[in-house]
Scaffold this active site. Structure first.
Site, PDB file in Angstrom:
ATOM      1  N   HIS A  56       0.930  -1.289  -0.017  1.00 38.87           N
ATOM      2  CA  HIS A  56      -0.072  -0.038  -0.004  1.00 38.87           C
ATOM      3  C   HIS A  56       0.854   1.247   0.174  1.00 38.87           C
ATOM      4  CE1 HIS A  56      -3.773  -2.257   0.590  1.00 38.87           C
ATOM      5  NE2 HIS A  56      -3.254  -3.084   1.590  1.00 38.87           N
ATOM      6  N   ASN A 129     -10.545  -3.350   2.054  1.00 44.31           N
ATOM      7  CA  ASN A 129      -9.994  -3.593   0.389  1.00 44.31           C
ATOM      8  C   ASN A 129     -11.170  -3.134  -0.587  1.00 44.31           C
ATOM      9  OD1 ASN A 129      -6.992  -3.800   0.417  1.00 44.31           O
ATOM     10  ND2 ASN A 129      -7.367  -5.968   0.527  1.00 44.31           N
TER      11      ASN A 129
END
Ligand code: NDP
Length: 502
Positions: A56, A129
């Site tokens: 990320h 997510n």
């Protein structure tokens, strides 16, 4: 215009006499060590970068609020969910997963969807997510999986063999691989995607009653995706496409919003479930566990400084508040450790003092002291140990979640629910996707899996075949593989299949 009253200073406030000419010994001589402004300026510059997140790394963020739209007090005593109309300040960060900080926003990848709720009972982080499932169900496999998504240690290039070798040896990945290689793997920016908790959490009440929940944040902008060709082109012409899209939309007053829902499962339903409700490779079918709306997330304010607010934002699925608790989901249990551990590495042990991470609506009071970059009063003269009779804070037993019974033998073992890794991927392919979705899915897989060795292609095509025969057949045909051989491999056990494709 230069404002004469604004003095350029050192970091300690002393006016700087010259910011354009390094001090030298003579007009043609070498630089002087006594030029402390030069040394401070260079030394600080040398330290501007902090470690990027191992996953990320590339992201964009925005401020906003969450508003309760429906009553859920029958399920949870969470204070921020206690009344319809109640608002909580939020900060959200969206991201890709595998790429580095400078990588393209449109890469095929899941997207991180993290939201910090600054509640009166402390910060609650939703760390989800844009996909409802994940590739693996055991955190022991996480570093290995991520290595396959990063660069080959020799070539420093992304490597299709690494990715597909791992996926084909990890059948539980098939559901997420199917979503990733559908056009949902290349969302059209961050505004046009959903956010899912993925993990199951507990919602509980003060009287000890509890339910299991999965959270879904559904985009009000509508789902929009890019084709493989569009995503590839944008990666070249506008690699910061999603970052720009989010910032520009908020700047023009077009605040993106999501409707927030919970799927609710009673404890006895979990005990009798035909699939493992704590397995993040599985969804809970909507037909059995309908979406219950309870809130709305709105993002309406851009960060004033990217590094301060977005790069230093630190989320953890363990940041929970009374009324919400973890479940036995093994991946969640691993993340409860890994996220704060990463933050301590990237930002230091006092990362909770950085304003974007600090509690904003709750007072913080405990016995933790000192450490690098402690920037508040460090507890002042208050007692630094507990228990004490000096007026220090005491723990609050009444907020504890209900105790859960646990039985069995301690040791390394899979969870003992029935495992069917293929049914839900097959349902997605055959029942949810349109003809166009299926064609794009197969094309996206073929263009990527085609870069792997043939034996790996065969092993993976057999898994697609097990999810749905037409799915495996179309992938095999796209790759030019013998369909009969793929079907033969699909009929084997995983161990036999691996042995046959060494
Ligand atoms: P439903 O028909 O009730 O739900 C299907 C879901 O699939 C919808 O939430 C929809 O999301 C989503 N969807 C539609 N197209 C795609 C796509 N191309 N890729 C990924 N998701 C898509 O069925 P079930 O709940 O019985 O689930 C069937 C299958 O749908 C599951 O096996 C799973 O693969 C997938 N799915 C299920 C979800 C769940 O929580 N039950 C969530 C997301 C996917 P949207 O409303 O945003 O269009």
């Amino acid at each position: 215009m230069h404002d004469e009253s604004k003095r350029l200073t050192t970091s300690f406030g002393s006016p700087v006499p010259d910011d354009q000419n390094t001090m030298t010994a003579g007009q043609r001589g070498p630089a002087l060590l006594q030029d402390v402004h030069l040394i401070e300026k260079l030394a600080h510059f040398d330290r501007e970068r902090i470690p990027e997140r191992v996953v990320h790394a590339k992201g964009a963020g925005a401020w906003g609020y969450f508003e309760v739209t429906h009553d859920v007090t029958d399920y949870t005593c969470a204070e921020f969910l206690s009344a319809v109309g109640k608002r909580t300040e939020t900060f959200a960060r969206f991201s890709t997963v595998g790429g580095e900080k400078g990588s393209a926003d449109t890469a095929r990848d899941p997207r991180g969807f993290a939201v910090k709720f600054y509640t009166e009972d402390g910060n609650y982080d939703f760390v989800g997510n844009n996909t409802p499932v994940f590739f693996i169900r055991d955190p022991m496999k996480f570093p290995d999986f991520i290595h396959t998504q990063k660069r080959n240690p020799v070539t420093n290039l992304p490597d299709a063999n690494m990715a597909w070798d791992f996926w084909s040896l990890t059948p539980e990945s098939i559901h997420q691989v199917t979503i990733l290689f559908s056009d949902r793997g290349t969302p059209d920016g961050y505004r046009h995607m959903n956010g899912y908790s993925g993990h199951t959490f507990m919602w509980y009440k003060a009287n000890g009653q509890y339910v299991w929940v999965r959270i879904h944040m559904k985009t009000e902008q509508g789902i929009k995706t890019l084709t493989r060709q569009q995503a590839t082109q944008l990666a070249g012409t506008d690699p910061d496409y999603a970052t720009r899209d989010l910032f520009d939309a908020i700047a023009r007053g077009d605040a993106p919003a999501w409707k927030v829902h919970a799927q609710i499962m009673q404890p006895d339903q979990a005990d009798q479930c035909r699939f493992d409700p704590f397995d993040i490779t599985k969804v809970w079918p909507h037909g059995e566990f309908p979406l219950v709306p309870f809130g709305r997330l709105v993002l309406d304010r851009n960060p004033a400084n990217y590094f301060a607010e977005v790069e230093q934002a630190a989320f953890s699925p363990g940041n929970l508040v009374p009324g919400i608790a973890p479940s036995p989901d093994k991946m969640l249990q691993g993340r409860l450790f890994s996220y704060p551990d990463t933050h301590r590495h990237r930002l230091g042990p006092n990362y909770h003092l950085i304003p974007v991470n600090a509690a904003r609506a709750a007072a913080v009071d405990n016995y933790q002291r000192d450490g690098a970059m402690r920037t508040d009063d460090n507890g002042g003269g208050a007692p630094n140990y507990g228990p004490n009779t000096m007026g220090g804070p005491a723990s609050v037993r009444s907020v504890a979640p209900p105790m859960l019974p646990v039985t069995g033998n301690a040791g390394s073992q899979p969870r003992d629910y029935p495992q069917d890794d293929f049914e839900q991927a097959g349902a997605l392919y055959s029942r949810v996707m349109t003809d166009g979705d299926r064609t794009n899915l197969v094309g996206n897989i073929v263009s990527h899996l085609g870069n792997a060795e043939t034996r790996i292609q065969l092993r993976q095509a057999a898994l697609f075949f097990k999810a749905h025969p037409e799915y495996g057949t179309r992938v095999a045909q796209g790759l030019g593989l013998p369909v009969a051989e793929v079907e033969r491999l699909a009929a084997m056990t995983q161990d036999e299949r691996v042995a046959a494709t060494q």
